[in-house]
Scaffold this motif. Structure first.
Motif, PDB file in Angstrom:
ATOM      1  N   ASP A 160       3.536   1.561  -1.438  1.00  0.00           N
ATOM      2  CA  ASP A 160       4.061   1.879  -3.039  1.00  0.00           C
ATOM      3  C   ASP A 160       3.042   2.560  -3.717  1.00  0.00           C
ATOM      4  O   ASP A 160       3.894   3.443  -4.797  1.00  0.00           O
ATOM      5  CB  ASP A 160       4.806   0.641  -3.558  1.00  0.00           C
ATOM      6  N   PHE A 161       1.705   2.824  -2.862  1.00  0.00           N
ATOM      7  CA  PHE A 161       0.915   3.497  -4.003  1.00  0.00           C
ATOM      8  C   PHE A 161       1.058   5.409  -4.168  1.00  0.00           C
ATOM      9  O   PHE A 161       0.485   6.302  -4.121  1.00  0.00           O
ATOM     10  CB  PHE A 161      -0.380   2.911  -4.105  1.00  0.00           C
ATOM     11  N   GLY A 162       1.811   5.241  -2.843  1.00  0.00           N
ATOM     12  CA  GLY A 162       2.128   6.950  -2.330  1.00  0.00           C
ATOM     13  C   GLY A 162       0.986   7.668  -1.632  1.00  0.00           C
ATOM     14  O   GLY A 162       0.592   8.137  -1.674  1.00  0.00           O
ATOM     15  N   LEU A 163       0.692   6.429  -1.088  1.00  0.00           N
ATOM     16  CA  LEU A 163      -0.746   7.123   0.689  1.00  0.00           C
ATOM     17  C   LEU A 163       0.087   7.985   1.249  1.00  0.00           C
ATOM     18  O   LEU A 163       0.900   8.514   1.072  1.00  0.00           O
ATOM     19  CB  LEU A 163      -1.258   6.036   0.850  1.00  0.00           C
ATOM     20  N   GLU A 172      -6.811  -0.377  -9.490  1.00  0.00           N
ATOM     21  CA  GLU A 172      -5.832  -1.202  -8.949  1.00  0.00           C
ATOM     22  C   GLU A 172      -5.401  -2.514  -7.887  1.00  0.00           C
ATOM     23  O   GLU A 172      -5.337  -3.204  -7.187  1.00  0.00           O
ATOM     24  CB  GLU A 172      -4.025  -0.593  -9.558  1.00  0.00           C
ATOM     25  N   LEU A 173      -6.110  -1.670  -6.201  1.00  0.00           N
ATOM     26  CA  LEU A 173      -6.810  -2.002  -5.395  1.00  0.00           C
ATOM     27  C   LEU A 173      -6.914  -2.889  -4.976  1.00  0.00           C
ATOM     28  O   LEU A 173      -7.097  -4.537  -4.655  1.00  0.00           O
ATOM     29  CB  LEU A 173      -7.224  -1.042  -3.969  1.00  0.00           C
ATOM     30  N   PHE A 179      -5.988   7.624   1.310  1.00  0.00           N
ATOM     31  CA  PHE A 179      -5.941   8.615  -0.054  1.00  0.00           C
ATOM     32  C   PHE A 179      -6.447  10.101   0.026  1.00  0.00           C
ATOM     33  O   PHE A 179      -7.696   9.579   0.644  1.00  0.00           O
ATOM     34  CB  PHE A 179      -5.710   7.371  -1.021  1.00  0.00           C
ATOM     35  N   LEU A 183      -5.671  -5.845  -6.972  1.00  0.00           N
ATOM     36  CA  LEU A 183      -4.257  -6.634  -5.727  1.00  0.00           C
ATOM     37  C   LEU A 183      -5.655  -7.697  -4.924  1.00  0.00           C
ATOM     38  O   LEU A 183      -4.900  -8.763  -4.515  1.00  0.00           O
ATOM     39  CB  LEU A 183      -4.181  -5.076  -4.996  1.00  0.00           C
ATOM     40  N   LEU A 199       0.884  -1.242   0.013  1.00  0.00           N
ATOM     41  CA  LEU A 199       0.128  -0.206   0.059  1.00  0.00           C
ATOM     42  C   LEU A 199       0.751   1.011  -0.104  1.00  0.00           C
ATOM     43  O   LEU A 199       0.698   2.369  -0.655  1.00  0.00           O
ATOM     44  CB  LEU A 199      -0.819   0.324   1.549  1.00  0.00           C
ATOM     45  N   ASN A 256      -8.657   5.396  -9.982  1.00  0.00           N
ATOM     46  CA  ASN A 256      -7.500   4.486 -10.582  1.00  0.00           C
ATOM     47  C   ASN A 256      -6.436   3.937  -9.865  1.00  0.00           C
ATOM     48  O   ASN A 256      -6.649   2.784  -9.735  1.00  0.00           O
ATOM     49  CB  ASN A 256      -6.400   4.916 -11.873  1.00  0.00           C
ATOM     50  N   ILE A 257      -6.033   4.400  -8.454  1.00  0.00           N
ATOM     51  CA  ILE A 257      -5.799   3.454  -7.581  1.00  0.00           C
ATOM     52  C   ILE A 257      -6.959   2.692  -6.991  1.00  0.00           C
ATOM     53  O   ILE A 257      -5.828   1.427  -6.648  1.00  0.00           O
ATOM     54  CB  ILE A 257      -5.590   4.489  -6.390  1.00  0.00           C
ATOM     55  N   ARG A 258      -8.148   2.752  -6.524  1.00  0.00           N
ATOM     56  CA  ARG A 258      -9.279   2.124  -6.295  1.00  0.00           C
ATOM     57  C   ARG A 258      -8.756   0.384  -7.203  1.00  0.00           C
ATOM     58  O   ARG A 258      -9.357  -0.277  -6.850  1.00  0.00           O
ATOM     59  CB  ARG A 258     -10.286   2.852  -6.264  1.00  0.00           C
TER      60      ARG A 258
END
Length: 301
Positions: free
Chosen positions: A34-37, A80-81, A68, A84, A32, A76-78
């Motif tokens: 790594d996603f820049g949160l 990908e998460l 976030f 994952l 997580l 877009n992040i959502r």
């Protein structure tokens, strides 16, 4: 909070929680990150033991939660998460956190606290009429421990009033919000040292001292950082048994035969441990009070 102040307009946040196995917690947290949160927390599902808590806490379901900013691009992040989480068999939930609510809503539960002899702890964002400056303790606890509402703190406050630290030299260990040191200052203690090891609490401590227009020595550290030549008439130790017990031999080096120490934050069932260590070094417990399963003691070295 690490996300406060990241931009001129504080956004809302999306809290993404992934329920993972206990063995995957650290690894999932790194994924997580790594996603820049903007912030992260987790629960590893293991019981919390001393010295992190004086009460063994029942573990919850292991999870990793990332925060976030709710800004363009989060969708877009959502996605990908979600991919994952599905890939690793994690349950995932999503919740919007409003920044204003996060920062301020807890304040509605914090009200003035009325103590002995007309002293009142007043939240910094409230006003109470009819209280003179000497009896008004202004407090904004922020993220520090010690609002005065917990039985351990309340017992300490009232005991300080009863002892009357006027003209005494006072040491407040683990000062937290500074509430104990501040009431000693309001009661015209001669000199006060407030010692706190946590940087976040230390900032709250210094802020609250300024709010009350007091002169108090502050020290970011622990008892070992207090100069050896400093001797006090009254020590304030609203800590836990697992800190008080090993620190007692060092603490009494900063006290004289007529000094007193207020010891609190002690579970009632552990009171005998404190009595034994105080007596083993030649001291005595002169008073003990119980409230809601907690003990407060007054000790002499």
């Amino acid at each position: 909070m690490p996300w406060v102040g990241n931009s001129s307009v504080s956004p809302d946040y999306m809290a993404v929680t992934c329920f993972v196995s206990a063995d995957d917690v650290e690894w999932a947290a790194q994924l997580l990150l790594d996603f820049g949160l903007s912030g992260i927390e987790w629960e590893d599902g293991k019981p919390a033991q001393a010295p992190f808590t004086d009460i063994p806490l029942i573990p919850g379901r292991p999870f990793v939660r990332g925060y976030f900013p709710d800004e363009p691009g989060f969708d877009n992040i959502r996605v990908e998460l979600e991919h994952l989480a599905k890939q690793h068999g994690w349950d995932m939930t999503l919740e919007r956190i409003r920044t204003e609510d996060w920062a301020n809503n807890w304040k509605q539960y914090y009200h003035p606290i009325y103590l002995k002899d007309n002293y009142v702890v007043v939240p910094a964002w409230q006003d109470v009429d009819g209280i003179d400056d000497d009896h008004r303790i202004i407090l904004d606890p922020a993220m520090a421990f010690g609002t005065g509402t917990h039985p351990t703190t309340l017992m300490c406050l009232n005991e300080i009033i009863e002892i009357d630290p006027n003209r005494l030299r006072v040491l407040d260990l683990g000062a937290g919000s500074g509430i104990l040191a501040i009431i000693a200052g309001k009661m015209h203690a001669h000199e006060i040292w407030a010692v706190e090891p946590d940087p976040v609490a230390f900032r709250a401590l210094e802020s609250n001292i300024a709010l009350n227009h007091l002169k108090i020595h502050t020290l970011l550290g622990t008892l070992k950082d207090v100069p050896h030549d400093q001797v006090f008439d009254l020590a304030l130790c609203n800590l836990i048994a697992d800190i008080i017990i090993p620190e007692w031999p060092s603490l009494i080096q900063h006290l004289h035969p007529g000094s007193q120490a207020i010891l609190s934050g002690i579970l009632w069932e552990r009171r005998e441990e404190i009595i034994r260590v105080v007596e083993s070094y030649g001291g005595h417990i002169t008073k003990m009070v119980e409230r809601d399963g907690w003990a407060m003691m007054v000790a002499t070295p």
